[in-house]
Design a protein around this motif. Structure first.
Motif, PDB file in Angstrom:
ATOM      1  N   GLY A 156     -18.304 115.912  15.495  1.00 61.91           N
ATOM      2  CA  GLY A 156     -19.050 116.706  16.465  1.00 61.91           C
ATOM      3  C   GLY A 156     -20.119 115.823  17.091  1.00 61.91           C
ATOM      4  N   PHE A 157     -20.474 114.773  16.376  1.00 60.86           N
ATOM      5  CA  PHE A 157     -21.534 113.861  16.786  1.00 60.86           C
ATOM      6  C   PHE A 157     -21.260 113.297  18.186  1.00 60.86           C
ATOM      7  CE2 PHE A 157     -24.182 110.000  15.497  1.00 60.86           C
ATOM      8  CZ  PHE A 157     -25.336 110.727  15.351  1.00 60.86           C
ATOM      9  N   GLN A 158     -19.987 113.008  18.453  1.00 56.12           N
ATOM     10  CA  GLN A 158     -19.631 112.367  19.739  1.00 56.12           C
ATOM     11  C   GLN A 158     -19.869 113.281  20.940  1.00 56.12           C
ATOM     12  OE1 GLN A 158     -17.579 112.967  17.107  1.00 56.12           O
ATOM     13  NE2 GLN A 158     -15.439 113.160  17.741  1.00 56.12           N
ATOM     14  N   PHE A 159     -19.947 114.597  20.688  1.00 58.45           N
ATOM     15  CA  PHE A 159     -20.150 115.538  21.806  1.00 58.45           C
ATOM     16  C   PHE A 159     -21.632 115.776  22.106  1.00 58.45           C
ATOM     17  CE2 PHE A 159     -15.975 116.799  20.036  1.00 58.45           C
ATOM     18  CZ  PHE A 159     -15.209 116.580  21.174  1.00 58.45           C
ATOM     19  N   ILE A 160     -22.503 115.258  21.264  1.00 56.56           N
ATOM     20  CA  ILE A 160     -23.944 115.499  21.429  1.00 56.56           C
ATOM     21  C   ILE A 160     -24.517 114.468  22.402  1.00 56.56           C
ATOM     22  CG2 ILE A 160     -26.162 115.588  20.220  1.00 56.56           C
ATOM     23  CD1 ILE A 160     -24.480 116.258  17.637  1.00 56.56           C
ATOM     24  N   ALA A 161     -25.168 114.967  23.455  1.00 55.71           N
ATOM     25  CA  ALA A 161     -25.649 114.053  24.504  1.00 55.71           C
ATOM     26  C   ALA A 161     -26.705 113.087  23.957  1.00 55.71           C
ATOM     27  CB  ALA A 161     -26.205 114.852  25.673  1.00 55.71           C
ATOM     28  N   ASP A 162     -27.682 113.598  23.211  1.00 55.98           N
ATOM     29  CA  ASP A 162     -28.732 112.726  22.667  1.00 55.98           C
ATOM     30  C   ASP A 162     -28.578 112.658  21.146  1.00 55.98           C
ATOM     31  OD1 ASP A 162     -30.991 111.353  21.885  1.00 55.98           O
ATOM     32  OD2 ASP A 162     -32.342 112.450  23.225  1.00 55.98           O
ATOM     33  N   ARG A 163     -27.767 111.696  20.715  1.00 59.73           N
ATOM     34  CA  ARG A 163     -27.437 111.604  19.285  1.00 59.73           C
ATOM     35  C   ARG A 163     -28.641 111.203  18.450  1.00 59.73           C
ATOM     36  NH1 ARG A 163     -22.269 107.971  20.859  1.00 59.73           N
ATOM     37  NH2 ARG A 163     -20.903 109.640  21.556  1.00 59.73           N
ATOM     38  N   THR A 164     -29.497 110.353  19.003  1.00 56.36           N
ATOM     39  CA  THR A 164     -30.672 109.921  18.232  1.00 56.36           C
ATOM     40  C   THR A 164     -31.585 111.122  17.977  1.00 56.36           C
ATOM     41  OG1 THR A 164     -30.487 107.772  19.273  1.00 56.36           O
ATOM     42  CG2 THR A 164     -32.557 108.232  18.162  1.00 56.36           C
ATOM     43  N   ALA A 165     -31.727 111.984  18.997  1.00 56.86           N
ATOM     44  CA  ALA A 165     -32.551 113.192  18.822  1.00 56.86           C
ATOM     45  C   ALA A 165     -31.931 114.090  17.747  1.00 56.86           C
ATOM     46  CB  ALA A 165     -32.665 113.944  20.150  1.00 56.86           C
ATOM     47  N   ALA A 166     -30.610 114.151  17.703  1.00 65.23           N
ATOM     48  CA  ALA A 166     -29.944 114.966  16.674  1.00 65.23           C
ATOM     49  C   ALA A 166     -30.251 114.403  15.288  1.00 65.23           C
ATOM     50  CB  ALA A 166     -28.434 115.012  16.922  1.00 65.23           C
ATOM     51  N   VAL A 167     -30.196 113.081  15.157  1.00 65.07           N
ATOM     52  CA  VAL A 167     -30.473 112.480  13.841  1.00 65.07           C
ATOM     53  C   VAL A 167     -31.924 112.751  13.428  1.00 65.07           C
ATOM     54  CG1 VAL A 167     -30.537 110.340  12.497  1.00 65.07           C
ATOM     55  CG2 VAL A 167     -28.699 110.717  14.146  1.00 65.07           C
ATOM     56  N   ARG A 168     -32.840 112.725  14.410  1.00 62.48           N
ATOM     57  CA  ARG A 168     -34.251 113.053  14.087  1.00 62.48           C
ATOM     58  C   ARG A 168     -34.336 114.489  13.557  1.00 62.48           C
ATOM     59  NH1 ARG A 168     -35.989 111.849  19.197  1.00 62.48           N
ATOM     60  NH2 ARG A 168     -35.683 109.620  19.386  1.00 62.48           N
ATOM     61  N   GLU A 169     -33.542 115.384  14.157  1.00 65.54           N
ATOM     62  CA  GLU A 169     -33.498 116.772  13.661  1.00 65.54           C
ATOM     63  C   GLU A 169     -32.946 116.826  12.243  1.00 65.54           C
ATOM     64  OE1 GLU A 169     -35.477 118.958  14.933  1.00 65.54           O
ATOM     65  OE2 GLU A 169     -33.972 120.527  15.174  1.00 65.54           O
ATOM     66  N   PHE A 170     -31.899 116.024  11.967  1.00 59.28           N
ATOM     67  CA  PHE A 170     -31.342 115.995  10.598  1.00 59.28           C
ATOM     68  C   PHE A 170     -32.469 115.595   9.633  1.00 59.28           C
ATOM     69  CE2 PHE A 170     -26.893 114.375  12.248  1.00 59.28           C
ATOM     70  CZ  PHE A 170     -26.743 115.520  12.998  1.00 59.28           C
ATOM     71  N   GLY A 171     -33.246 114.573  10.027  1.00 53.98           N
ATOM     72  CA  GLY A 171     -34.341 114.083   9.178  1.00 53.98           C
ATOM     73  C   GLY A 171     -35.425 115.143   8.981  1.00 53.98           C
ATOM     74  N   ARG A 172     -35.678 115.918  10.031  1.00 50.13           N
ATOM     75  CA  ARG A 172     -36.717 116.962   9.943  1.00 50.13           C
ATOM     76  C   ARG A 172     -36.329 118.059   8.947  1.00 50.13           C
ATOM     77  NH1 ARG A 172     -37.294 121.937  11.629  1.00 50.13           N
ATOM     78  NH2 ARG A 172     -35.481 121.979  13.010  1.00 50.13           N
ATOM     79  N   VAL A 173     -35.060 118.488   8.995  1.00 43.40           N
ATOM     80  CA  VAL A 173     -34.665 119.616   8.130  1.00 43.40           C
ATOM     81  C   VAL A 173     -34.345 119.170   6.707  1.00 43.40           C
ATOM     82  CG1 VAL A 173     -33.831 120.960  10.102  1.00 43.40           C
ATOM     83  CG2 VAL A 173     -32.185 119.628   8.747  1.00 43.40           C
ATOM     84  N   LEU A 174     -34.104 117.864   6.509  1.00 44.78           N
ATOM     85  CA  LEU A 174     -33.802 117.357   5.165  1.00 44.78           C
ATOM     86  C   LEU A 174     -35.079 117.260   4.334  1.00 44.78           C
ATOM     87  CD1 LEU A 174     -31.321 114.410   5.863  1.00 44.78           C
ATOM     88  CD2 LEU A 174     -30.828 116.441   4.465  1.00 44.78           C
ATOM     89  N   ARG A 175     -34.954 117.548   3.054  1.00 47.45           N
ATOM     90  CA  ARG A 175     -36.078 117.266   2.139  1.00 47.45           C
ATOM     91  C   ARG A 175     -36.179 115.747   2.024  1.00 47.45           C
ATOM     92  NH1 ARG A 175     -33.645 115.046  -2.121  1.00 47.45           N
ATOM     93  NH2 ARG A 175     -31.697 115.917  -2.910  1.00 47.45           N
ATOM     94  N   PRO A 176     -37.368 115.230   1.712  1.00 46.25           N
ATOM     95  CA  PRO A 176     -37.483 113.783   1.526  1.00 46.25           C
ATOM     96  C   PRO A 176     -36.455 113.314   0.487  1.00 46.25           C
ATOM     97  CG  PRO A 176     -39.654 114.800   1.565  1.00 46.25           C
ATOM     98  CD  PRO A 176     -38.664 115.922   1.550  1.00 46.25           C
ATOM     99  N   GLY A 177     -35.719 112.283   0.799  1.00 44.59           N
ATOM    100  CA  GLY A 177     -34.687 111.799  -0.123  1.00 44.59           C
ATOM    101  C   GLY A 177     -33.333 112.453   0.091  1.00 44.59           C
ATOM    102  N   GLY A 178     -33.269 113.492   0.938  1.00 45.03           N
ATOM    103  CA  GLY A 178     -31.999 114.146   1.249  1.00 45.03           C
ATOM    104  C   GLY A 178     -31.126 113.224   2.108  1.00 45.03           C
ATOM    105  N   VAL A 179     -29.839 113.527   2.157  1.00 44.30           N
ATOM    106  CA  VAL A 179     -28.891 112.625   2.825  1.00 44.30           C
ATOM    107  C   VAL A 179     -28.206 113.307   4.010  1.00 44.30           C
ATOM    108  CG1 VAL A 179     -26.817 111.198   2.501  1.00 44.30           C
ATOM    109  CG2 VAL A 179     -28.423 111.512   0.609  1.00 44.30           C
ATOM    110  N   ALA A 180     -28.059 112.556   5.119  1.00 43.53           N
ATOM    111  CA  ALA A 180     -27.251 113.031   6.245  1.00 43.53           C
ATOM    112  C   ALA A 180     -26.007 112.158   6.348  1.00 43.53           C
ATOM    113  CB  ALA A 180     -28.052 112.936   7.557  1.00 43.53           C
ATOM    114  N   GLY A 181     -24.850 112.791   6.575  1.00 40.54           N
ATOM    115  CA  GLY A 181     -23.596 112.044   6.722  1.00 40.54           C
ATOM    116  C   GLY A 181     -22.847 112.506   7.962  1.00 40.54           C
TER     117      GLY A 181
END
Ligand SMILES: C[S@@+](CC[C@H](N)C(=O)[O-])C[C@H]1O[C@@H](n2cnc3c(N)ncnc32)[C@H](O)[C@@H]1O
Length: 274
Positions: free
Chosen positions: A120-145
């Motif tokens: 789904g990542f390839q369809f997101i216009a601003d992928r870096t902004a999406a990753v920042r969102e992943f980081g925001r919702v993750l607890r410290p030490g949590g993982v995004a894949g």
């Protein structure tokens, strides 16, 4: 939502229903197991599936984290999310759905253990902004894949769908989208995860051989792709011509056509202090 066997892909079925019927079992469920194996889930984890579509990853995650866990399936399309809980493991975590964009997740800060985003990542216009969102919702030490089609190799069955439409002079509507927008290199994925603020980023390339029940099922899969709306609008004769050509291509003259998919899987850890 169920589609009866005699109601073909262009009867009353929507693109989302055709995705669930043809593409989900052959393509997205096998990929979901690989992504989960790569990222690693623990019993009791809270998992957010971003661009969850029809929920292949969400259901596999619900089984992996078990009844003490929690799974949230989010997507920009309510139609795609409609049947997410269908076929879910009764002994797995409950699955909630959330209609929102990957760049504006309606999820609290530091509230999930793992974020997954498959094809789904390839369809997101601003992928870096999406990753920042992943980081925001993750607890410290949590993982995004994430899993993204790898650039520079054939992307089956999608390349064959596009080629058949081209041969028949059918405008796919995808001509304006450069292929480079729909696939990424290992370096692209690593750079995007790092630019979005994740740490300890790792990427790997994984291949998967598709197992269609028949060449005609592979042909009908086009109805569940972004080409689906165009194919649906063709007159019956033209559509049959397209299916015949696709079935012939997928039959590969008697031997099953090799349909290997290759994707980059990437993961990174949310910073301990933000
Ligand atoms: C190829 S499907 C993948 C679905 C699912 N992850 C799977 O593995 O089956 C791509 C999904 O991305 C969703 N999508 C596209 N752009 C999005 C965005 N900006 N935010 C959230 N979801 C998005 C689409 O609605 C679609 O369901």
């Amino acid at each position: 939502v169920t589609v009866s066997a005699d109601d073909g892909p262009f009867g009353s079925a929507t693109v989302a229903e055709n995705y669930r019927r043809y593409l989900q079992p052959v393509i997205f469920e096998p990929w979901a197991l690989r992504l989960i194996e790569f990222v690693g889930l623990a019993p009791g984890d809270t998992v957010l599936d971003v661009a969850a579509g029809t929920g292949a990853v969400a259901r596999a995650a619900a089984s992996a984290v078990g009844p003490g866990g929690r799974v949230i399936a989010s997507d920009i399309s309510a139609a795609m999310l409609a049947g997410v809980a269908e076929g879910a493991d009764a002994a797995g975590a409950p699955i909630e759905t959330l209609v929102c964009s990957a760049t504006e997740l309606a999820v609290a800060d530091s509230s999930v253990d793992v974020v997954l985003c498959q094809h789904g990542f390839q369809f997101i216009a601003d992928r870096t902004a999406a990753v920042r969102e992943f980081g925001r919702v993750l607890r410290p030490g949590g993982v995004a894949g994430v899993a993204v089609w790898r650039g520079g190799v054939r992307m089956e069955p999608f390349d064959t769908y596009g080629e058949a439409m081209g041969e028949l002079g059918i405008e796919s509507g995808f001509g304006a989208v450069p292929n480079s927008r729909l696939s990424m290199s290992e370096a692209d994925v690593a750079e995007t995860l790092t630019a979005g603020g994740l740490e300890g980023v790792e990427v790997v390339t994984v291949s998967l051989d598709l197992r269609w029940a028949s060449p005609s099922d592979a042909a009908r899969g086009i109805a569940g792709t972004p080409f689906g709306a165009v194919v649906s609008a063709l007159d019956d004769e033209r559509r049959e011509e397209l299916f015949a050509l696709l079935s012939e291509k997928f039959a590969g003259g008697g031997a099953p056509r090799q349909q290997r998919q290759t994707a980059v899987l990437g993961k990174g850890v949310a910073r301990a202090s933000r």
